[in-house]
Design a protein around this motif. Sequence first.
Motif, short mmCIF file in Angstrom:
data_model
loop_
_atom_site.label_atom_id
_atom_site.label_comp_id
_atom_site.label_asym_id
_atom_site.label_seq_id
_atom_site.Cartn_x
_atom_site.Cartn_y
_atom_site.Cartn_z
N HIS A 42 0.84 -1.21 0.00
CA HIS A 42 0.00 0.00 0.00
C HIS A 42 0.88 1.26 0.00
O HIS A 42 0.51 2.28 -0.58
N ILE A 109 3.83 19.38 2.37
CA ILE A 109 3.09 18.53 3.29
C ILE A 109 2.97 17.13 2.67
O ILE A 109 2.80 17.00 1.46
N GLN A 120 -12.09 6.33 4.66
CA GLN A 120 -12.99 6.74 5.75
C GLN A 120 -12.67 8.14 6.24
O GLN A 120 -12.97 8.50 7.38
N VAL A 122 -9.81 9.77 6.89
CA VAL A 122 -8.73 10.07 7.84
C VAL A 122 -7.70 11.03 7.23
O VAL A 122 -7.34 12.04 7.85
N ALA A 123 -7.23 10.73 6.02
CA ALA A 123 -6.19 11.60 5.42
C ALA A 123 -6.76 13.00 5.16
O ALA A 123 -6.08 14.01 5.40
N THR A 124 -7.99 13.07 4.69
CA THR A 124 -8.61 14.38 4.43
C THR A 124 -8.68 15.21 5.72
O THR A 124 -8.31 16.39 5.72
N ALA A 145 2.43 20.37 -2.28
CA ALA A 145 2.54 18.92 -2.16
C ALA A 145 2.85 18.39 -3.55
O ALA A 145 2.50 19.01 -4.56
N VAL A 147 2.60 14.74 -5.89
CA VAL A 147 1.90 13.45 -5.89
C VAL A 147 2.07 12.81 -7.26
O VAL A 147 2.03 13.49 -8.29
N ASN A 151 -1.35 8.19 -8.43
CA ASN A 151 -1.90 8.10 -7.06
C ASN A 151 -3.22 8.86 -6.96
O ASN A 151 -3.31 9.97 -6.45
N SER A 154 -4.63 9.84 -3.36
CA SER A 154 -3.99 11.02 -2.75
C SER A 154 -4.40 12.30 -3.47
O SER A 154 -4.58 13.35 -2.83
N VAL A 157 -7.65 13.36 -2.08
CA VAL A 157 -7.48 13.97 -0.75
C VAL A 157 -7.02 15.43 -0.90
O VAL A 157 -7.55 16.33 -0.23
N LEU A 158 -6.07 15.65 -1.78
CA LEU A 158 -5.55 17.02 -1.98
C LEU A 158 -6.64 17.94 -2.51
O LEU A 158 -6.78 19.10 -2.08
#
Length: 209
Positions: A42, A109, A120, A122-124, A145, A147, A151, A154, A157-158
């Motif tokens: 992962h 970051i 779920q 968490v990263a956000t 950031a 990436v 990905n 990710s 999330v960004l």
Amino acid sequence: QHPGWPARLGPLRVPAGEVTLRPVRLRDAAAWSRIRLQDRAHLEPWEPTGRGAWEARNHASNWPSLWSSLKAEARRGAMIPLVIEVDGAFSGQLTVGNIVRGALRSGWIGYWVAKDLSGQGVATAALALGLDHCFGPIGLHRVEATVRPENLASQAVLRNVGFREEGLLRRYLDVDGAWRDHLLVGLTVEEVMGTVVDRLVREGRAILP
Ligand code: ACO
């Protein structure tokens, strides 16, 4: 001490549970290593190439030297190395690095979250808490950031926290054994209306407990 360090951030409630951030600790060795060894497939495609085998690099005995170099960078004001906790349990890391002050007031970051918590929020949530800390107590003007184009999780999330795409950096970073292209995304304080956490709450992605 430098502004913004040490820091405890959150809590913020998401489907996985209550997300908080706190400084790395020497006693994180076992939890850190257990997840890193279990989640190799992962994590490895997205992480800087390290020297030696994954098992050796991520063995609990390697944590004290990693922890001490992170703390040294934090002490000199160049880094904010945080652990992501979900309901009080070690669940990943969020780091602000290459903090430069003066007329630039910028940093990068980066983050990872244990696979069993994927999707779920968490990263956000962690990124929102981290960004508000960057633009608030740390006093940065810009956070960036990078990436890999592959990905997609990710990148989502960004996007969730408002990052803007700025370009493609060719063969930018030695990741997973080769020089990999990376998308560069950026966010400056003027682009954040209120706080990033407020934005997630408004959008129904997180709840302030
Ligand atoms: N394609 C498109 N979108 C996807 C995919 C996919 N295959 N898988 C997940 N997503 C989306 C989800 O729908 C969600 O977006 P949404 O909220 O708009 O629906 C988003 O990705 C995931 O959001 P979270 O649940 O907040 O993120 P999570 O806690 O699962 O963590 C992370 C995501 C950090 C990428 C995690 O999977 C991870 O640690 N991966 C390995 C390491 C890594 O890639 N770290 C980031 C490197 S880049 C950087 O640090 C800037």
